[in-house]
Design a protein around this motif. Structure first.
Motif, mmCIF file in Angstrom:
data_model
loop_
_atom_site.group_PDB
_atom_site.id
_atom_site.type_symbol
_atom_site.label_atom_id
_atom_site.label_comp_id
_atom_site.label_asym_id
_atom_site.label_seq_id
_atom_site.Cartn_x
_atom_site.Cartn_y
_atom_site.Cartn_z
ATOM 1 N N ALA A 171 -22.552 -0.578 -0.958
ATOM 2 C CA ALA A 171 -21.528 -1.597 -0.736
ATOM 3 C C ALA A 171 -20.337 -0.966 -0.038
ATOM 4 N N LYS A 172 -19.763 -1.718 0.888
ATOM 5 C CA LYS A 172 -18.547 -1.288 1.577
ATOM 6 C C LYS A 172 -17.488 -2.345 1.334
ATOM 7 N N ILE A 173 -16.288 -1.886 1.050
ATOM 8 C CA ILE A 173 -15.171 -2.788 0.815
ATOM 9 C C ILE A 173 -14.119 -2.496 1.876
ATOM 10 N N PHE A 174 -13.802 -3.485 2.680
ATOM 11 C CA PHE A 174 -12.784 -3.359 3.725
ATOM 12 C C PHE A 174 -11.548 -4.118 3.254
ATOM 13 N N PHE A 175 -10.414 -3.434 3.213
ATOM 14 C CA PHE A 175 -9.201 -4.092 2.742
ATOM 15 C C PHE A 175 -8.029 -3.728 3.641
ATOM 16 N N GLY A 176 -7.085 -4.640 3.738
ATOM 17 C CA GLY A 176 -5.896 -4.429 4.550
ATOM 18 C C GLY A 176 -4.670 -4.347 3.665
ATOM 19 N N VAL A 177 -3.531 -4.420 4.294
ATOM 20 C CA VAL A 177 -2.270 -4.308 3.575
ATOM 21 C C VAL A 177 -2.029 -5.578 2.771
ATOM 22 N N ALA A 178 -1.571 -5.397 1.545
ATOM 23 C CA ALA A 178 -1.161 -6.531 0.727
ATOM 24 C C ALA A 178 0.353 -6.666 0.828
ATOM 25 N N LEU A 179 0.839 -7.871 0.642
ATOM 26 C CA LEU A 179 2.282 -8.092 0.689
ATOM 27 C C LEU A 179 2.835 -8.173 -0.721
ATOM 28 N N GLN B 129 -0.430 0.259 -1.662
ATOM 29 C CA GLN B 129 -0.931 0.663 -2.981
ATOM 30 C C GLN B 129 -1.578 -0.510 -3.704
ATOM 31 N N MET B 130 -1.003 -1.694 -3.574
ATOM 32 C CA MET B 130 -1.585 -2.870 -4.213
ATOM 33 C C MET B 130 -2.938 -3.187 -3.585
ATOM 34 N N ALA B 131 -3.046 -3.009 -2.280
ATOM 35 C CA ALA B 131 -4.320 -3.266 -1.604
ATOM 36 C C ALA B 131 -5.395 -2.317 -2.128
ATOM 37 N N LYS B 132 -5.034 -1.077 -2.362
ATOM 38 C CA LYS B 132 -6.001 -0.110 -2.888
ATOM 39 C C LYS B 132 -6.433 -0.496 -4.301
ATOM 40 N N ILE B 133 -5.496 -0.942 -5.114
ATOM 41 C CA ILE B 133 -5.840 -1.357 -6.482
ATOM 42 C C ILE B 133 -6.756 -2.580 -6.439
ATOM 43 N N ARG B 134 -6.521 -3.485 -5.486
ATOM 44 C CA ARG B 134 -7.402 -4.643 -5.342
ATOM 45 C C ARG B 134 -8.817 -4.201 -4.985
ATOM 46 N N ALA B 135 -8.934 -3.260 -4.063
ATOM 47 C CA ALA B 135 -10.256 -2.758 -3.677
ATOM 48 C C ALA B 135 -10.934 -2.078 -4.858
ATOM 49 N N TYR C 43 -9.812 1.327 4.380
ATOM 50 C CA TYR C 43 -8.493 0.738 4.574
ATOM 51 C C TYR C 43 -8.331 0.339 6.033
ATOM 52 N N ARG C 44 -8.096 -0.939 6.288
ATOM 53 C CA ARG C 44 -7.914 -1.469 7.637
ATOM 54 C C ARG C 44 -6.572 -2.190 7.692
ATOM 55 N N PRO C 45 -5.523 -1.564 8.184
ATOM 56 C CA PRO C 45 -4.213 -2.229 8.215
ATOM 57 C C PRO C 45 -4.172 -3.448 9.130
ATOM 58 N N SER C 46 -5.128 -3.571 10.050
ATOM 59 C CA SER C 46 -5.122 -4.697 10.987
ATOM 60 C C SER C 46 -5.723 -5.970 10.381
#
Length: 180
Positions: free
Chosen positions: A121-129, A138-144, A162-165
């Motif tokens: 499994a791959k999880i792609f996540f971006g920046v959380a606000l 950091q919140m985005a990482k915790i979500r992932a 981690y994909r900031p775009s």
């Protein structure tokens, strides 16, 4: 002799009373209690129930903010080739856990694919606000990590990218079948 016994008893009673008063005074200072403040989301660990313990490999990979057009977040489930399945999950703002409907989507995908430890499994996540619309990686990482803990009972290989775009509050989960 009777006076000596009474004096010893009175002295002992006064000492016990003074020690009790001293202990009560120290307890009133509340030195052993911590100040109760609201813990920021970053310092909280995601709490997810696990079905069975297995060995898990989690790898976090950070990429430059080059826009990757191969991942569009328009559709709910995309089917590329037969060996990969994509699922787009939406987080509520300032939350680290998925709501019920998103959790059900993820569990249905994992159950429908009959995922076992040989899958990846791959999880792609971006920046959380954050609350003030400030980027909060950091919140985005915790979500992932929350999603990785949900996938944990199904497969042993989970990679997080981690994909900031990527769009805010969105996470893409890609499940790949084992090579044949």
């Amino acid at each position: 002799m009777f006076k000596a016994i009474i004096k010893i008893f009175v002295l002992f009673t006064l000492i016990v009373f003074n020690v009790a008063l001293l202990i009560w005074g120290i307890n009133q200072l509340e030195l052993n209690k911590t100040i109760e403040t609201k813990i920021p989301v970053v310092n909280q660990q995601a709490k997810v129930n696990h079905k069975t313990p297995r060995i898990q490999t989690i790898e976090v990979v950070a990429h430059n903010s080059i826009k990757n057009n191969s991942f569009s977040v328009d559709s709910q489930i995309k089917k590329g080739n037969d060996s990969k399945k994509h699922l787009v999950l939406q987080f509520q703002p300032v939350e680290i856990e998925l709501d019920k409907t998103e959790t059900v989507k993820l569990e249905k995908l994992l159950d429908n694919l009959d995922v076992n430890p040989s899958y990846s499994a791959k999880i792609f996540f971006g920046v959380a606000l954050s609350e003030k619309n400030v980027p909060f990686p950091q919140m985005a990482k915790i979500r992932a990590q929350t999603i990785a803990r949900m996938i944990y009972p199904y497969t042993q290989t989970v990679k997080m990218y981690y994909r900031p775009s990527m769009a805010n509050n969105k996470v893409i989960v890609e499940v790949s079948e084992p090579p044949k």
